[in-house]
Design a protein around this motif. Sequence first.
Motif, PDB file in Angstrom:
ATOM      1  N   PRO A 269      42.549  48.309  35.043  1.00 36.19           N
ATOM      2  CA  PRO A 269      43.893  47.705  34.953  1.00 36.19           C
ATOM      3  C   PRO A 269      44.925  48.790  34.655  1.00 36.19           C
ATOM      4  O   PRO A 269      44.645  49.737  33.921  1.00 36.19           O
ATOM      5  CB  PRO A 269      43.780  46.745  33.761  1.00 36.19           C
ATOM      6  CG  PRO A 269      42.353  46.793  33.313  1.00 36.19           C
ATOM      7  CD  PRO A 269      41.748  48.040  33.843  1.00 36.19           C
TER       8      PRO A 269
ATOM      9  N   VAL B 282      48.821  47.458  30.794  1.00 35.60           N
ATOM     10  CA  VAL B 282      48.854  45.997  30.729  1.00 35.60           C
ATOM     11  C   VAL B 282      50.069  45.524  29.927  1.00 35.60           C
ATOM     12  O   VAL B 282      50.289  45.977  28.807  1.00 35.60           O
ATOM     13  CB  VAL B 282      47.568  45.456  30.074  1.00 35.60           C
ATOM     14  CG1 VAL B 282      47.646  43.951  29.882  1.00 35.60           C
ATOM     15  CG2 VAL B 282      46.346  45.821  30.923  1.00 35.60           C
TER      16      VAL B 282
ATOM     17  N   ALA C 278      43.546  47.706  39.474  1.00 31.18           N
ATOM     18  CA  ALA C 278      44.301  46.460  39.292  1.00 31.18           C
ATOM     19  C   ALA C 278      45.684  46.833  38.769  1.00 31.18           C
ATOM     20  O   ALA C 278      45.949  46.840  37.567  1.00 31.18           O
ATOM     21  CB  ALA C 278      43.580  45.536  38.320  1.00 31.18           C
TER      22      ALA C 278
ATOM     23  N   ALA D 177      46.379  40.642  36.027  1.00 25.42           N
ATOM     24  CA  ALA D 177      45.102  41.349  35.848  1.00 25.42           C
ATOM     25  C   ALA D 177      43.988  40.349  35.562  1.00 25.42           C
ATOM     26  O   ALA D 177      42.876  40.450  36.103  1.00 25.42           O
ATOM     27  CB  ALA D 177      45.224  42.365  34.710  1.00 25.42           C
TER      28      ALA D 177
END
Length: 297
Positions: free
Chosen positions: A169, A172, A234, A212
């Motif tokens: 990811p 975030v 991601a 995500a």
Amino acid sequence: MRVLVTGGSGRLGRSVVTVLASRGHEVTSVDTAEHPWPEGITPAVCDLLDSGARAELFARAAPEAVVHLAGIAVPFARPDAETLRVNATLAWEVLSAAVGAGAHSAVAASSPTVYGYNTPSWKPRYLPLDEEHPVAPWHAYGLSKVMVEETVRALARTSDKCVLSAVRPGYVVSPEEWRGAVTQQGHTLSERLEDPALAAGSLFNYVDAHDAAELFALIVENPERVTGGTVYNAIAPDPLARGPVEADLARLHPATAEHAPALADGRAVFSSERARRDLGWRPERTWRDLLHQTEEA
Ligand SMILES: NC(=O)c1ccc[n+]([C@@H]2O[C@H](COP(=O)([O-])OP(=O)(O)OC[C@H]3O[C@@H](n4cnc5c(N)ncnc54)[C@H](O)[C@@H]3O)[C@@H](O)[C@H]2O)c1
């Protein structure tokens, strides 16, 4: 489906648990930290490094899928040896337990820091960075995430029933951080946008936590579409930058200048095309929409 989420009380975990539950799954959220979950989500307070507690948890939860997020989540947050030991041990033990419990799918959180950017000597072979680009970690956290990815591949070689994979990811952003809370790096998102030097540290990547979380959900829901050992980026399709990212990138990371023009159409420094192709993942929450709403409020 019964899904066990480790690190469920964390920044990303809270969205993963919520999204999985909203899609009708029976979720157990495991963490050393408590979280006030609504009815329908089973909380489990457990140190996953404790082998007895871990075995008891997996026996009780009998997961059909495991999403492994628990760990030391920020570079330099803890002493290097501890970061390596905790993240590598947790990955091996949790993913092995998933296979042992008969889960059909197990996915672990890696990180784009595996690419090893943010040193003067780092030079990409090409841009945008996809999952085929070589990794070159330079700090203990990035190295621990390469170990997570290699653990996924190692276990995938001998597991025919459980499909193992990893997700990288981007930076975030949780719902409260869109609303102005301080992020993991100690500043707000608005500050990160105002000072390109802040976002340059992660090559302007980001991803909304809900977006995500949807990729983790798609992975555990569609094991037949994932090849064991696969790694997925991601990351939002646009950069976390107000101006043209290729200019900021070339200025703040001069070694990228040769390939920066490849980003002239406003695309992110990272490609998540593999997740779109294999699973139809389309991150839709952009900073332009979410921060705009916050600034207007
Ligand atoms: N936040 C990001 O921008 C980002 C980016 C890339 C990758 N990741 C990875 O995603 C995962 C989740 O990140 P996050 O931002 O939600 O981190 P976080 O620190 O908010 O959450 C991690 C959770 O793991 C729990 N945990 C740690 N050790 C544990 C143990 N031994 N047993 C049980 N629980 C334990 C912590 O209590 C915490 O709630 C991490 O693996 C992180 O490295 C995060």
